[in-house]
Write a protein that holds these residues in place. Structure first.
Motif, PDB file in Angstrom:
ATOM      1  N   MET A 288       0.825  -1.211   0.000  1.00 29.68           N
ATOM      2  CA  MET A 288       0.000   0.000   0.000  1.00 29.68           C
ATOM      3  C   MET A 288       0.861   1.263   0.000  1.00 29.68           C
ATOM      4  SD  MET A 288      -3.128  -1.105   2.527  1.00 29.68           S
ATOM      5  CE  MET A 288      -3.869   0.509   2.518  1.00 29.68           C
ATOM      6  N   ALA A 289       2.077   1.170   0.533  1.00 33.52           N
ATOM      7  CA  ALA A 289       2.988   2.306   0.567  1.00 33.52           C
ATOM      8  C   ALA A 289       3.872   2.368  -0.680  1.00 33.52           C
ATOM      9  CB  ALA A 289       3.859   2.234   1.822  1.00 33.52           C
ATOM     10  N   GLY A 290       3.654   1.440  -1.631  1.00 32.83           N
ATOM     11  CA  GLY A 290       4.422   1.450  -2.861  1.00 32.83           C
ATOM     12  C   GLY A 290       5.781   0.776  -2.751  1.00 32.83           C
ATOM     13  N   ILE A 291       5.932  -0.121  -1.770  1.00 33.21           N
ATOM     14  CA  ILE A 291       7.193  -0.837  -1.565  1.00 33.21           C
ATOM     15  C   ILE A 291       6.992  -2.301  -1.953  1.00 33.21           C
ATOM     16  CG2 ILE A 291       8.874  -1.578   0.176  1.00 33.21           C
ATOM     17  CD1 ILE A 291       8.156   1.024   1.717  1.00 33.21           C
ATOM     18  N   ASP A 292       7.895  -2.837  -2.729  1.00 32.66           N
ATOM     19  CA  ASP A 292       7.813  -4.217  -3.191  1.00 32.66           C
ATOM     20  C   ASP A 292       8.057  -5.175  -2.020  1.00 32.66           C
ATOM     21  OD1 ASP A 292       8.025  -6.707  -4.382  1.00 32.66           O
ATOM     22  OD2 ASP A 292       9.526  -6.091  -5.862  1.00 32.66           O
ATOM     23  N   SER A 293       7.009  -5.861  -1.587  1.00 31.82           N
ATOM     24  CA  SER A 293       7.115  -6.745  -0.414  1.00 31.82           C
ATOM     25  C   SER A 293       7.841  -8.055  -0.720  1.00 31.82           C
ATOM     26  CB  SER A 293       5.725  -7.053   0.152  1.00 31.82           C
ATOM     27  OG  SER A 293       4.964  -7.797  -0.782  1.00 31.82           O
ATOM     28  N   LYS A 294       8.078  -8.345  -1.975  1.00 27.80           N
ATOM     29  CA  LYS A 294       8.860  -9.540  -2.307  1.00 27.80           C
ATOM     30  C   LYS A 294      10.359  -9.255  -2.173  1.00 27.80           C
ATOM     31  CE  LYS A 294       5.426 -11.741  -5.268  1.00 27.80           C
ATOM     32  NZ  LYS A 294       4.479 -11.684  -4.217  1.00 27.80           N
ATOM     33  N   GLU A 295      10.727  -7.999  -2.342  1.00 30.24           N
ATOM     34  CA  GLU A 295      12.137  -7.613  -2.247  1.00 30.24           C
ATOM     35  C   GLU A 295      12.497  -7.086  -0.852  1.00 30.24           C
ATOM     36  OE1 GLU A 295      15.378  -4.747  -4.559  1.00 30.24           O
ATOM     37  OE2 GLU A 295      13.299  -4.837  -5.262  1.00 30.24           O
ATOM     38  N   TYR A 296      11.554  -6.414  -0.203  1.00 30.38           N
ATOM     39  CA  TYR A 296      11.840  -5.767   1.078  1.00 30.38           C
ATOM     40  C   TYR A 296      10.973  -6.322   2.201  1.00 30.38           C
ATOM     41  CZ  TYR A 296      14.357  -2.348  -1.688  1.00 30.38           C
ATOM     42  OH  TYR A 296      15.243  -1.739  -2.540  1.00 30.38           O
ATOM     43  N   LYS A 297      11.551  -6.361   3.374  1.00 31.13           N
ATOM     44  CA  LYS A 297      10.855  -6.718   4.606  1.00 31.13           C
ATOM     45  C   LYS A 297      11.104  -5.585   5.588  1.00 31.13           C
ATOM     46  CE  LYS A 297       9.991 -10.843   3.002  1.00 31.13           C
ATOM     47  NZ  LYS A 297       9.097 -10.693   1.898  1.00 31.13           N
ATOM     48  N   GLY A 298      10.334  -5.559   6.634  1.00 27.26           N
ATOM     49  CA  GLY A 298      10.557  -4.498   7.604  1.00 27.26           C
ATOM     50  C   GLY A 298      10.025  -4.869   8.963  1.00 27.26           C
ATOM     51  N   PHE A 299      10.449  -4.093   9.958  1.00 28.71           N
ATOM     52  CA  PHE A 299       9.850  -4.233  11.279  1.00 28.71           C
ATOM     53  C   PHE A 299       9.469  -2.871  11.800  1.00 28.71           C
ATOM     54  CE2 PHE A 299      14.465  -4.331  12.551  1.00 28.71           C
ATOM     55  CZ  PHE A 299      14.493  -3.243  13.412  1.00 28.71           C
ATOM     56  N   ALA A 300       8.472  -2.882  12.674  1.00 25.74           N
ATOM     57  CA  ALA A 300       7.970  -1.656  13.288  1.00 25.74           C
ATOM     58  C   ALA A 300       7.743  -1.926  14.766  1.00 25.74           C
ATOM     59  CB  ALA A 300       6.661  -1.233  12.619  1.00 25.74           C
ATOM     60  N   ALA A 301       7.937  -0.879  15.562  1.00 27.76           N
ATOM     61  CA  ALA A 301       7.711  -0.984  17.005  1.00 27.76           C
ATOM     62  C   ALA A 301       7.222   0.352  17.524  1.00 27.76           C
ATOM     63  CB  ALA A 301       9.004  -1.378  17.726  1.00 27.76           C
ATOM     64  N   GLY A 302       6.424   0.297  18.566  1.00 27.22           N
ATOM     65  CA  GLY A 302       5.944   1.508  19.229  1.00 27.22           C
ATOM     66  C   GLY A 302       6.087   1.351  20.728  1.00 27.22           C
ATOM     67  N   ILE A 303       6.935   2.181  21.332  1.00 25.91           N
ATOM     68  CA  ILE A 303       7.197   2.129  22.779  1.00 25.91           C
ATOM     69  C   ILE A 303       6.417   3.248  23.442  1.00 25.91           C
ATOM     70  CG2 ILE A 303       8.964   2.298  24.577  1.00 25.91           C
ATOM     71  CD1 ILE A 303      11.022   1.451  22.420  1.00 25.91           C
ATOM     72  N   GLY A 304       5.525   2.894  24.357  1.00 27.44           N
ATOM     73  CA  GLY A 304       4.765   3.904  25.083  1.00 27.44           C
ATOM     74  C   GLY A 304       5.669   4.727  25.990  1.00 27.44           C
ATOM     75  N   LEU A 305       5.752   6.028  25.727  1.00 30.51           N
ATOM     76  CA  LEU A 305       6.650   6.875  26.500  1.00 30.51           C
ATOM     77  C   LEU A 305       6.201   7.022  27.952  1.00 30.51           C
ATOM     78  CD1 LEU A 305       7.529   9.601  23.854  1.00 30.51           C
ATOM     79  CD2 LEU A 305       8.901   7.655  24.610  1.00 30.51           C
ATOM     80  N   GLU A 306       4.896   7.033  28.181  1.00 29.10           N
ATOM     81  CA  GLU A 306       4.418   7.136  29.563  1.00 29.10           C
ATOM     82  C   GLU A 306       4.838   5.915  30.376  1.00 29.10           C
ATOM     83  OE1 GLU A 306       1.728   9.824  27.178  1.00 29.10           O
ATOM     84  OE2 GLU A 306       2.694   7.890  26.866  1.00 29.10           O
ATOM     85  N   ARG A 307       4.755   4.744  29.798  1.00 21.71           N
ATOM     86  CA  ARG A 307       5.190   3.534  30.516  1.00 21.71           C
ATOM     87  C   ARG A 307       6.687   3.544  30.745  1.00 21.71           C
ATOM     88  NH1 ARG A 307       1.493  -1.179  28.038  1.00 21.71           N
ATOM     89  NH2 ARG A 307      -0.471  -0.364  28.792  1.00 21.71           N
ATOM     90  N   LEU A 308       7.415   4.048  29.783  1.00 23.66           N
ATOM     91  CA  LEU A 308       8.860   4.170  29.941  1.00 23.66           C
ATOM     92  C   LEU A 308       9.185   5.079  31.137  1.00 23.66           C
ATOM     93  CD1 LEU A 308      11.690   3.588  28.796  1.00 23.66           C
ATOM     94  CD2 LEU A 308      11.384   5.614  27.358  1.00 23.66           C
ATOM     95  N   VAL A 309       8.512   6.210  31.215  1.00 21.25           N
ATOM     96  CA  VAL A 309       8.714   7.132  32.340  1.00 21.25           C
ATOM     97  C   VAL A 309       8.313   6.464  33.656  1.00 21.25           C
ATOM     98  CG1 VAL A 309       7.873   9.295  33.368  1.00 21.25           C
ATOM     99  CG2 VAL A 309       8.521   9.229  30.957  1.00 21.25           C
ATOM    100  N   MET A 310       7.206   5.736  33.640  1.00 24.79           N
ATOM    101  CA  MET A 310       6.753   5.046  34.856  1.00 24.79           C
ATOM    102  C   MET A 310       7.825   4.096  35.374  1.00 24.79           C
ATOM    103  SD  MET A 310       2.798   4.158  33.938  1.00 24.79           S
ATOM    104  CE  MET A 310       2.536   3.211  35.424  1.00 24.79           C
ATOM    105  N   LEU A 311       8.375   3.295  34.478  1.00 23.03           N
ATOM    106  CA  LEU A 311       9.387   2.324  34.890  1.00 23.03           C
ATOM    107  C   LEU A 311      10.678   2.993  35.333  1.00 23.03           C
ATOM    108  CD1 LEU A 311       9.554  -0.833  32.604  1.00 23.03           C
ATOM    109  CD2 LEU A 311       9.246  -0.709  35.048  1.00 23.03           C
ATOM    110  N   ARG A 312      11.097   3.970  34.560  1.00 19.75           N
ATOM    111  CA  ARG A 312      12.375   4.622  34.852  1.00 19.75           C
ATOM    112  C   ARG A 312      12.366   5.372  36.184  1.00 19.75           C
ATOM    113  NH1 ARG A 312      16.709   6.725  30.783  1.00 19.75           N
ATOM    114  NH2 ARG A 312      18.087   7.718  32.264  1.00 19.75           N
TER     115      ARG A 312
END
Length: 176
Positions: free
Chosen positions: A131-155
């Motif tokens: 959908m983003a115009g990237i050939d999925s047979k040639e490219y792979k990817g990873f994505a992550a989302g870290i909640g900043l509030e939880r990070l602050v809570m732990l830290r």
């Protein structure tokens, strides 16, 4: 006719739509989800997002990257726990928990488990790449989302996320 993107900011998709791989990006942004407000959840939150799209990207790359980021942010003694999950925009999907500063003894932050959920992640769904115009047979990817509030809570040992939004100067005074 318009809906906010859920569980992620608009930055990852905008990046994929505006440039071709290799893509390596980190951004912050507001994210939205259907969730009840409690000590560790909010329907509106801030997120540190990571996106990598390139040839030969694997789940091992994702987990290694996340472990490095978590250790950098929370300390080298922090351990992670990876669990399978489901997100429609990644396949396979995982959730990553970080060890709690209580050392596994249990506390209100980790709900007596020794771990707190920190982020959702996974391999970018091939349909998202296409959908983003990237050939999925040639490219792979990873994505992550870290909640900043939880990070602050732990830290900083904050047991209730709502404390971050109550405008109580006493919360800030403890971080001189």
């Amino acid at each position: 006719d318009t809906v906010l993107r859920t569980h992620t900011s608009a930055m990852q998709i905008r990046t994929m739509e505006s440039q071709q791989p290799p893509i390596k990006m980190i951004s912050t942004g507001s994210a939205y989800r259907i969730d009840e407000v409690d000590a560790t959840h909010s329907p509106i939150f801030n997120q540190l997002e990571i996106l990598v799209v390139d040839k030969n990207v694997t789940m091992a790359d994702l987990i290694g990257t996340l472990e490095g980021v978590i250790k950098h942010l929370l300390g080298e003694k922090t351990t992670i726990r990876v669990r399978p999950s489901y997100f429609p925009f990644t396949e396979p999907s995982i959730e990553v928990d970080a060890s709690c500063p209580c050392g596994g003894k249990g506390c209100p932050i980790c709900k007596d488990t020794g771990y707190i959920e920190m982020l959702g992640a996974g391999m970018v769904n091939p349909k998202v790449l296409e959908m983003a115009g990237i050939d999925s047979k040639e490219y792979k990817g990873f994505a992550a989302g870290i909640g900043l509030e939880r990070l602050v809570m732990l830290r900083y040992g904050i047991s209730d996320m709502r404390d971050l939004y109550e405008n109580d100067i006493n919360l800030l005074k403890q971080f001189k």
